[in-house]
Write a protein that holds these residues in place. Structure first.
Motif, PDB file in Angstrom:
ATOM      1  N   PHE A 163       0.839  -1.196   0.000  1.00 33.32           N
ATOM      2  CA  PHE A 163       0.000   0.000   0.000  1.00 33.32           C
ATOM      3  C   PHE A 163       0.879   1.252   0.000  1.00 33.32           C
ATOM      4  O   PHE A 163       0.592   2.230  -0.700  1.00 33.32           O
ATOM      5  N   GLY A 164       1.929   1.218   0.798  1.00 35.23           N
ATOM      6  CA  GLY A 164       2.838   2.355   0.869  1.00 35.23           C
ATOM      7  C   GLY A 164       3.548   2.613  -0.439  1.00 35.23           C
ATOM      8  O   GLY A 164       3.740   3.765  -0.840  1.00 35.23           O
ATOM      9  N   VAL A 165       3.936   1.551  -1.137  1.00 33.71           N
ATOM     10  CA  VAL A 165       4.626   1.697  -2.422  1.00 33.71           C
ATOM     11  C   VAL A 165       3.719   2.374  -3.443  1.00 33.71           C
ATOM     12  O   VAL A 165       4.119   3.330  -4.128  1.00 33.71           O
ATOM     13  N   VAL A 166       2.478   1.904  -3.541  1.00 36.35           N
ATOM     14  CA  VAL A 166       1.536   2.472  -4.517  1.00 36.35           C
ATOM     15  C   VAL A 166       1.206   3.918  -4.172  1.00 36.35           C
ATOM     16  O   VAL A 166       1.212   4.806  -5.032  1.00 36.35           O
ATOM     17  N   GLY A 167       0.904   4.168  -2.878  1.00 35.71           N
ATOM     18  CA  GLY A 167       0.573   5.527  -2.471  1.00 35.71           C
ATOM     19  C   GLY A 167       1.725   6.491  -2.657  1.00 35.71           C
ATOM     20  O   GLY A 167       1.526   7.637  -3.089  1.00 35.71           O
ATOM     21  N   SER A 168       2.929   6.047  -2.359  1.00 39.76           N
ATOM     22  CA  SER A 168       4.102   6.903  -2.517  1.00 39.76           C
ATOM     23  C   SER A 168       4.369   7.205  -3.982  1.00 39.76           C
ATOM     24  O   SER A 168       4.805   8.304  -4.337  1.00 39.76           O
ATOM     25  N   PHE A 169       4.126   6.216  -4.839  1.00 38.03           N
ATOM     26  CA  PHE A 169       4.276   6.415  -6.287  1.00 38.03           C
ATOM     27  C   PHE A 169       3.400   7.582  -6.758  1.00 38.03           C
ATOM     28  O   PHE A 169       3.860   8.477  -7.471  1.00 38.03           O
ATOM     29  N   ILE A 170       2.153   7.591  -6.328  1.00 41.35           N
ATOM     30  CA  ILE A 170       1.236   8.660  -6.733  1.00 41.35           C
ATOM     31  C   ILE A 170       1.645   9.985  -6.101  1.00 41.35           C
ATOM     32  O   ILE A 170       1.596  11.041  -6.748  1.00 41.35           O
ATOM     33  N   PHE A 171       2.099   9.945  -4.841  1.00 43.12           N
ATOM     34  CA  PHE A 171       2.443  11.194  -4.157  1.00 43.12           C
ATOM     35  C   PHE A 171       3.687  11.843  -4.751  1.00 43.12           C
ATOM     36  O   PHE A 171       3.794  13.069  -4.781  1.00 43.12           O
ATOM     37  N   ALA A 426      11.053  -0.937  -5.272  1.00 42.88           N
ATOM     38  CA  ALA A 426      11.114   0.465  -4.842  1.00 42.88           C
ATOM     39  C   ALA A 426      11.879   1.309  -5.862  1.00 42.88           C
ATOM     40  O   ALA A 426      11.534   2.470  -6.104  1.00 42.88           O
ATOM     41  N   VAL A 427      12.918   0.717  -6.457  1.00 46.05           N
ATOM     42  CA  VAL A 427      13.693   1.434  -7.469  1.00 46.05           C
ATOM     43  C   VAL A 427      12.823   1.754  -8.674  1.00 46.05           C
ATOM     44  O   VAL A 427      12.778   2.888  -9.164  1.00 46.05           O
ATOM     45  N   TRP A 428      12.093   0.764  -9.144  1.00 47.81           N
ATOM     46  CA  TRP A 428      11.264   0.959 -10.332  1.00 47.81           C
ATOM     47  C   TRP A 428      10.092   1.902 -10.075  1.00 47.81           C
ATOM     48  O   TRP A 428       9.681   2.652 -10.958  1.00 47.81           O
ATOM     49  N   VAL A 429       9.563   1.858  -8.864  1.00 45.57           N
ATOM     50  CA  VAL A 429       8.456   2.768  -8.521  1.00 45.57           C
ATOM     51  C   VAL A 429       8.915   4.217  -8.610  1.00 45.57           C
ATOM     52  O   VAL A 429       8.232   5.078  -9.190  1.00 45.57           O
TER      53      VAL A 429
END
Length: 457
Positions: A163-171, A426-429
């Motif tokens: 959830f954190g990865v997806v949310g951080s990607f958008i933020f 995390a790198v790709w995000v």
């Protein structure tokens, strides 16, 4: 508080004194509460939760808590009648505490995002919830936080990581949009100052900052090639650096094309230089999450000219590295700017769900002075809200997830939930978010040319 509510029930909300603490806490005069103050108050709750998370992840915190008699499981053996060591300090401090604290904040803001869907003006009863009842909102946040710490370990940490990865990607994309908006406002403001007088000084200042941004960005590219591409398995880093360098050159060229300048006179190299610098930061941040230490040297190892140490199993998460601190600084700036922004960039306003004409109308109604000389708040959103309540809370929800990932250095819990480790996702995000952000900035430049039949002024 009762007197204030009685006053509000007898007279109109406009009779509430501006800044009256009982009225603000009770929410009995919500529509008179300026929208900017509301955004700042919610941002303060986010920053307060972030500060608590920082304290919880500080090194040595668990050892200090275990010194408290009768508090932590496995702590001091001093016996105090009626007090037993029942608190799991492994959950209260460390990355688990950050996950739970940010989970509470994300739930809090997501709840308000759902509640505030399609609020059009302060006449909507839900606007009173947005602009008032601050004491009760704080209690709700505290209650959710306390409940979050009772969530058992197990799959929660892994699921919430994604959830954190997806949310951080958008933020990260939202952060770049805010930087685009800030650079547009900055450039336009200084150009207006140049037209009013002392143009050489203002143009020199614009040129100086533009050159500084480009100098830092291209210096970063050189350092990246020198220190982050030395290993045999660092091909991805070479591709990331080269592509983002090419993309930054492209947006810089497009920003000064005659047709773009004709459609958007305020566009220029200042915005492109700032976006280029931010893109290089995101590139660096992405490369520091590469689990291959040959491609990801720590700054300490670069200074001492020694190999980067490999983290031992179970080693505590260390977030206070350079990219984490810079990430927090950018986060705090963007959060503050999102709370006070008033932009006239049409494309950015549409992306951020705000309308400048409404914001300008709000500026004309911020406060009024009564016959007795006392400043009283007035309703500045009676006709239409100056920003999307729902989108603002959704952005803060994403910001909570971004803080969680930044403080834990984007490390992923291992299979036994006993340690944290870097991961390539995390790198790709981060890299993909930088590409999407660059594409959005490019769109703000060429949209008036492609969609010539629409009004972008």
């Amino acid at each position: 508080m009762g007197a204030c509510m009685a006053l509000c029930s007898i007279a109109s909300c406009a009779s509430c004194l501006c800044g009256s603490a009982p009225c603000l806490l009770s929410g009995c005069c919500p529509s008179t509460y300026n929208s900017t103050v509301s955004r700042l108050a919610f941002s303060f709750l986010l920053l307060l939760g972030s500060l608590v998370s920082v304290i919880m992840i500080l090194p040595g915190m668990e050892a200090q808590l275990k010194k408290i008699p009768g508090f932590c499981v496995g702590g001091t053996s001093i016996t105090i009648p009626g007090i037993e060591n029942k608190v799991n300090c492994d959950v209260i401090v460390g990355y688990k505490s950050v996950y739970r604290m940010c989970f509470a904040m994300a739930c809090f803001f997501f709840l308000f995002s759902i509640i505030m869907i399609r609020v059009r003006s302060s006449k909507d009863p839900r606007a009173s919830i947005q602009n008032g009842f601050w004491f009760f909102k704080f209690l709700i946040l505290v209650g959710i936080t306390v409940g979050a710490f009772f969530i058992p370990d197990g799959t929660f940490n892994t699921v919430w990581f994604y959830f954190g990865v997806v949310g951080s990607f958008i933020f990260i994309i939202i952060q770049l949009i805010l930087l685009v908006d800030f650079s547009h406002t900055w450039n336009q403001s200084w150009l207006e100052n140049a037209e009013e007088g002392n143009s050489k000084c203002w143009f020199a200042a614009l040129l100086s900052f533009t050159v500084l941004h480009y100098a830092l960005a291209f210096s970063a590219v050189v350092l990246f090639y020198v220190y982050y591409t030395t290993g045999d398995d660092c091909t991805e880093h070479k591709i990331f650096i080269s592509l983002n360098l090419i993309f930054c050159i492209i947006i810089s060229i497009v920003a000064v094309l005659p047709k773009v300048q004709e459609a958007q006179p305020s566009s220029g190299l200042l915005q492109a230089s700032l976006i280029s610098l931010y893109t290089m930061y995101v590139t660096w941040s992405a490369m520091t999450n590469n689990p291959n230490r040959k491609c990801n040297p720590s700054l300490l190892s670069l200074v001492n000219n020694t190999p980067s140490p490999t983290p031992a199993p179970g080693q505590a998460v260390q977030w206070w590295d350079a990219q984490g601190i810079i990430g927090l600084v950018i986060f705090f700036f963007c959060t503050l700017y999102a709370s006070i922004r008033s932009s006239n960039n049409t494309q950015v306003n549409r992306l951020m769900q705000t309308e400048e004409d409404q914001g300008l109308a709000a500026d004309d109604h911020e406060a009024a002075t009564g016959e007795d000389g006392v400043r009283r708040a007035v309703d500045n959103e009676e006709d239409a809200v100056t920003y999307s309540y729902s989108f603002f809370h959704f952005s803060l929800c994403l910001a909570s997830l971004y803080i969680m990932m930044t403080l834990t250095n984007w490390y992923q819990p291992d299979a036994d939930y006993q340690a944290m480790q870097s991961s390539m996702p995390a790198v790709w995000v981060k890299i993909s978010s930088s590409w999407i952000g660059l594409a959005l900035y490019l769109w703000t430049l060429v949209a008036p040319l492609i969609l010539s039949n629409r009004d972008f002024n």
